[in-house]
Design a protein around this motif. Structure first.
Motif, short mmCIF file in Angstrom:
data_model
loop_
_atom_site.label_atom_id
_atom_site.label_comp_id
_atom_site.label_asym_id
_atom_site.label_seq_id
_atom_site.Cartn_x
_atom_site.Cartn_y
_atom_site.Cartn_z
N ALA A 142 0.83 -1.21 0.00
CA ALA A 142 0.00 0.00 0.00
C ALA A 142 0.87 1.26 0.00
O ALA A 142 0.54 2.25 -0.64
CB ALA A 142 -0.93 -0.01 1.21
N GLU A 143 2.03 1.20 0.72
CA GLU A 143 2.91 2.38 0.76
C GLU A 143 3.41 2.72 -0.64
O GLU A 143 3.42 3.88 -1.05
CB GLU A 143 4.13 2.14 1.67
N SER A 144 3.84 1.67 -1.38
CA SER A 144 4.35 1.93 -2.73
C SER A 144 3.25 2.44 -3.64
O SER A 144 3.49 3.31 -4.48
CB SER A 144 4.97 0.66 -3.31
N LEU A 145 2.07 1.90 -3.48
CA LEU A 145 0.95 2.36 -4.29
C LEU A 145 0.71 3.85 -4.02
O LEU A 145 0.55 4.65 -4.95
CB LEU A 145 -0.31 1.56 -3.96
N HIS A 146 0.72 4.21 -2.75
CA HIS A 146 0.49 5.60 -2.38
C HIS A 146 1.57 6.52 -2.95
O HIS A 146 1.29 7.63 -3.40
CB HIS A 146 0.45 5.73 -0.85
#
Lengths: 418, 232
Positions: free
Chosen positions: A171-175
């Protein structure tokens, strides 16, 4: 803009989608005028990068309002933009199908005005193919994150397979790299699809006339090497998707730098070997009964470049070997490097007739180059039990004559097998 | 097949029998067996009942048109009548292995051609596909396309064997042809072919170019009739 030019732009923009599977369901029926699907899938050609071509893989439009760092179609890129009409995609699909160029259509799209409008246009293409053309071939629809449940349902009823791209392994990378996409808008349709597939299967056991919902199942895709996750994190994610979401396939796509962006790593070449090792590990999850935690650990969270993940596991577990091929059960045989599901089944079938000798193993089609270090035939071993891991590693790497053995570097996207 | 039927009728075990194309030698005299379609049919019916999968194996084995494996086929059939379909798993047996491998190879090419066959539309609206496969796979191919392209009228030609399959929308027929010239293509055909070539070239990722992998998946011997590989 003529259709040829559009096709050039919109197939070029679709080439980074990894999936090309056309397998997983058989569709036959009298309401169909042309086309069927084949259980095992069929490859129709292989492009200059060696990947198989099974479906007409195009975007409905590459005119995107999002600005994801890794994507060639992002709104800030000065690339030529084009959009097909529904009729144009339908005609292309039919003309290509009638000439046996393809198994069917794989339609994706950039997000035009918004998720629902884009998804609606895509679903309409599939519905025209099914209802007006009475097309029985394969259709794979990409689901746009954030589409309404109603459109997801219509997509599942018209298509054989539907997929939502998870894009990045966390999720961090997506954000960070795709700030306009939210984790929830990806996971919610995934869950909905999983539930619908499940209830359609139940309904079909009650009535054969109940509609099929995405009979070839759900898949997803993530980009490898654009963000800092370890292979263990990636495999755990895939394992969760297979176990909890019932996905048929997770595709891994080696990051190809198409944009200059300071949020992205600088790579000389796409990480193809890593992608290949992840596919091998993914196979171990789905067909060999391995768990992510057996393949990797927190101490060694990345896949070995020199060895395939099964050989690497065998080298770490000398106590498990040698395996006696005349007695071991199917699941134990599967753990031997050089023995896959096909050879393991053949071994089990052949030993009902007679004891398997070393020559018999070769006839069955076992890769003895690797297997010979890990098996016995009626107690006879092929190699002096070489329990010293360092020496065994050396021999596996270099082969018998001290010559470097051929590296298993077949950088293929295994598309056909589901 | 009728020769095999005769031998099995005479000697059900047939362990010691050898089957080959007639070739008398100085020391041994063969037994000449007349072709007998009724005996062959009867044997097929027996196998079908006893071992339905074996019928497919024999069918594909025949497509390979391999010479020199007659005795292996005889022994394989005799074993199949004893063990049923399970016999295909007896891969450590030389004769079973030989027959099954040849059949598998033909089966693989039949599957491959399902993808690689290309139909072209002619002036009169019918469709034509040409091929030169190693194995005689026209029957399973034609069956496949009679289900798939069922509302089109088409011909499939095996150029090397001068054999043809024809589907008229209802019925499948097989035949041979002496001479053949490709009729003119429809006007639309050239345009669609050009679009397919556009798709074929743009779908490849330039950073991943890999002609060796392409060739190993799609051997050059199949390129002759591939729309996307014309002029290479």
């Amino acid at each position: 803009m003529d259709i040829q030019e559009k096709l050039g732009i919109l197939s070029g923009a679709a080439r980074y989608d990894a999936s090309c599977a056309s397998s997983g369901c058989g569709r036959e029926g009298t309401a169909i005028r042309v086309g069927n699907t084949s259980q095992g899938g069929i490859c129709h050609s292989w492009s200059d990068d060696g990947r198989c071509i099974s479906l007409l893989k195009v975007l409905l439009s590459n005119d995107c309002r999002y600005d994801c760092a890794y994507c060639v179609n992002r709104s800030s890129n000065p690339v030529p933009r084009a959009s097909f009409t529904a009729r144009e995609v339908v005609d292309l699909t039919m003309e290509f199908y009638r000439r046996n160029y393809i198994e069917g259509l794989f339609l994706s799209s950039a997000v035009m005005k918004g998720p629902d409008q884009t998804m609606e246009d895509m679903v309409r293409v599939a519905e025209i193919l099914r209802n007006e053309e009475r097309f029985g071939g394969y259709i794979h629809l990409k689901v746009i994150p954030g589409s309404s449940p109603e459109l997801v349902r219509r997509a599942g009823l018209a298509a054989d397979r539907i997929s939502v791209n998870i894009e990045l392994p966390s999720a961090e990378s997506l954000h960070r790299l795709a700030p306009q996409k939210r984790k929830e808008s990806i996971l919610e349709p995934m869950k909905l699809i999983g539930t619908e597939i499940g209830s359609s299967l139940v309904e079909r056991t009650l009535s054969r006339k109940a509609p099929k919902f995405a009979p070839a199942g759900q898949s997803t895709q993530m980009i490898i090497g654009a963000s800092p996750e370890t292979d263990l994190q990636i495999l755990r994610l895939s394992q969760g998707l297979y176990r909890k979401m019932n996905l048929k396939r997770v595709y891994y796509s080696a990051f190809v730098p198409v944009n200059d962006d300071n949020r992205l790593p600088v790579l000389a070449t796409p990480p193809l070997l890593r992608e290949h090792r992840l596919y091998q590990a993914d196979w171990l999850l789905r067909f060999y009964g391995f768990s992510a935690e057996e393949i990797l650990s927190d101490d060694a969270p990345d896949l070995d470049e020199s060895f395939d993940p099964k050989t690497a596991w065998a080298l770490r577990h000398p106590g498990f070997f040698p395996v006696e091929v005349n007695r071991a059960d199917y699941n134990t045989l599967l753990r031997v490097p050089g023995i896959g599901p096909i050879s393991a089944k053949r071994i089990v079938a052949a030993r009902r007739f007679s004891v398997i000798t070393p020559e018999g193993m070769k006839k069955i089609g076992v890769v003895m180059k690797r297997a010979k270090y890990f098996i016995t035939c009626s107690g006879r071993s092929f190699e002096k039990p070489d329990r010293e891991p360092a020496r065994l590693r050396q021999r596996l790497l270099l082969g018998d004559g001290g010559e470097p053995a051929e590296q298993p570097r077949q950088l293929v996207l295994p598309g056909l097998l589901v | 097949m009728s020769a095999i039927a005769a031998i099995i009728a005479a000697e059900p075990e047939s362990e010691g029998s050898v089957l080959s194309i007639r070739q008398d030698t100085l020391f041994e005299e063969g037994l000449f067996i007349r072709t007998d379609p009724i005996a062959a049919e009867a044997l097929f019916a027996r196998i079908k009942q006893r071992a339905p999968d074996v019928v497919y194996t024999i069918w594909y084995f025949m497509m390979a048109e391999t010479e020199g494996l007659e005795t292996s086929l005889l022994r394989y059939v005799a074993l199949a009548l004893v063990h049923g379909d399970r016999i295909n798993g007896h891969l450590t047996h030389d004769d079973v292995k030989a027959v099954v491998s040849v059949a598998r190879k033909a089966g693989r090419e039949a599957h491959r051609m399902k993808g690689l066959l290309r139909f072209e539309q002619l002036r009169d609206g019918t469709w034509l596909a040409r091929m030169e496969p190693d194995n005689n796979v026209i029957q399973p191919l034609a069956k496949h396309f009679s289900r798939r392209l069922r509302d089109q009228k088409w011909f499939i030609l095996d150029v090397g064997r001068r054999s043809a399959a024809h589907w008229d929308g209802h019925e499948l027929r097989f035949g041979t042809l002496e001479q053949f010239e490709r009729p003119d293509l429809s006007d639309e055909e050239q345009q669609v072919q050009a679009m397919w070539r556009t798709f074929f070239s743009t779908i490849a990722i330039p950073e991943r170019r890999n002609p060796r992998l392409q060739k190993s998946n799609m051997p050059a011997k199949y390129w002759k009739y591939l729309t996307e590989k014309q002029g290479e």
